[in-house]
Enzyme design. Structure first.
Site, PDB file in Angstrom:
ATOM      1  N   HIS A 239       0.576  -1.475   0.011  1.00 21.40           N
ATOM      2  CA  HIS A 239      -0.163  -0.352   0.217  1.00 21.40           C
ATOM      3  C   HIS A 239       0.788   1.388   0.273  1.00 21.40           C
ATOM      4  O   HIS A 239       0.697   2.145  -0.829  1.00 21.40           O
ATOM      5  CB  HIS A 239      -0.836  -0.193   1.233  1.00 21.40           C
ATOM      6  CG  HIS A 239      -1.559  -0.799   1.321  1.00 21.40           C
ATOM      7  ND1 HIS A 239      -2.476  -1.549   0.574  1.00 21.40           N
ATOM      8  CD2 HIS A 239      -1.549  -2.333   2.171  1.00 21.40           C
ATOM      9  CE1 HIS A 239      -3.519  -2.011   0.994  1.00 21.40           C
ATOM     10  NE2 HIS A 239      -3.003  -2.727   1.470  1.00 21.40           N
TER      11      HIS A 239
HETATM   12  C1  BDR Z   1      -2.960   0.709   5.398  1.00 25.18           C
HETATM   13  O1  BDR Z   1      -3.003   0.725   6.416  1.00 25.18           O
HETATM   14  C2  BDR Z   1      -1.812   0.074   6.887  1.00 25.18           C
HETATM   15  O2  BDR Z   1      -1.826  -1.298   8.152  1.00 25.18           O
HETATM   16  C3  BDR Z   1      -0.341  -0.017   6.254  1.00 25.18           C
HETATM   17  O3  BDR Z   1       0.602   0.315   7.136  1.00 25.18           O
HETATM   18  C4  BDR Z   1      -1.064   1.350   5.061  1.00 25.18           C
HETATM   19  O4  BDR Z   1      -0.513   2.487   5.692  1.00 25.18           O
HETATM   20  C5  BDR Z   1      -3.394   0.176   4.268  1.00 25.18           C
HETATM   21  O5  BDR Z   1      -4.354  -0.082   4.713  1.00 25.18           O
END
Ligand code: BDR
Ligand code: CA
Length: 311
Positions: A239
């Site tokens: 992500h």
């Molecule tokens: C986001 O939430 C976190 O768990 C990850 O680092 C990312 O920034 C994804 O929804």
């Protein structure tokens, strides 16, 4: 080559860690500093994990502490995904020469914006608490930076709740404030980030490369995989690497301008990013470029090369 100045604000975090490695290794980018925010893990872990990343990369990026809790909501971390230490419970050493700085995150990022007027790309990969504080304390900052690129939100479903993505749910008030700050806003929500995944074979190849960075990329994500594979995911989503990649390689992405609002009062919908992308009724503003598609193969190929180049 004129490298693009960037600042990263992270809740370091397993996929944040990979995003920091990408920001370090992409030749197009000039990483000026990193600030830390609570989110995936508590502030103290995020802060020291970022120093640990410096040690893994053989780098000396300045690291600044930020918020210990969201603006209005109580803190809720994601230890079940990112581990108790935030790095999937993988142990990395803190560098002996780590410099502890007193300047808070919001002042450090503002000083960097002042030093690069109209140029700085502010990349946020955690809850937007630090950025909201910076924009409130320094009201000229939204227009002083080039843009703010955020991993957060979703035009579709959520991942932390049925409605909301984790970073927006963690601090919905900060997300809403930053979206309406007047800054050029690029939203890298789940719509695009769920397409940016490593397969297990690709992670195995990274781990087998004999590099520490390759080994770490697989090792820190294994804990998360135990949870995420239950939901039928095809691989490990990177992500937080999406906004970093977008700055250097916008040609890999497709998106559309939209009106985006974050729900701050709902019970089932708290933290939901509501967009007018698919509706007849439009908001009277277009405040964000919402990324919707990425060329996964090229994305993973560049990310892999960058990780391997760290050694
Ligand atoms: C986001 O939430 C976190 O768990 C990850 O680092 C990312 O920034 C994804 O929804
Ligand atoms: Ca994150």
């Amino acid at each position: 080559m004129n490298r693009i100045p960037i600042w990263m604000d992270c809740d370091t975090g397993t996929d944040d860690a990979v995003a920091i490695m990408l920001a370090h290794a992409l030749p197009e980018l000039d990483l000026k500093g990193i600030s830390t925010v609570c989110g995936n893990t508590i502030q103290d872990n995020a802060y020291w994990n970022t120093h640990r990343l410096n040690s893994l990369m053989g780098a000396h990026y300045p690291v600044y502490r930020g918020a210990e809790h969201p603006l209005l909501k109580p803190l809720k971390t994601a230890a079940h995904v990112h581990g108790e230490n935030g790095l999937g419970d993988v142990e990395l050493p803190i560098p002996e020469d780590a410099v502890v700085r007193d300047e808070p995150a919001w002042d450090a990022m503002y000083a960097c914006a002042l030093a690069h007027p109209g140029q700085l790309r502010l990349i946020a990969t955690g809850p937007l608490t630090n950025v909201a504080i910076a924009f409130t304390k320094h009201p000229d900052m939204p227009k002083l930076i080039h843009s703010v690129l955020v991993m957060g939100g979703s035009a579709g479903a959520g991942n932390d709740t049925p409605a909301a993505e984790f970073n927006f749910f963690a601090d919905p008030h900060a997300a809403e404030m930053v979206l309406h700050s007047g800054a050029n806003y690029v939203m890298c929500g789940l719509d695009v980030t769920l397409q940016a995944y490593f397969t297990m074979e690709q992670l195995d190849a990274l781990a087998a490369s004999g590099t520490r960075a390759g080994w770490f990329t697989k090792a820190c994500n294994m804990r998360a995989w135990k949870i995420l594979s239950r939901f039928g995911m095809k691989g490990f989503c990177m992500h937080d690497s999406c906004p970093v990649m977008y700055v250097a390689h916008p040609e890999l992405f497709e998106g559309r301008m939209a009106g985006v609002v974050v729900e701050t009062r709902g019970t089932v919908t708290l933290g939901k990013s509501v967009t007018d992308l698919y509706s007849d009724k439009q908001f009277p503003f277009k405040n964000a470029l919402v990324l919707l598609k990425v060329d996964r193969e090229k994305f993973i190929s560049i990310l892999t090369d960058c990780i391997l180049s760290i050694g």
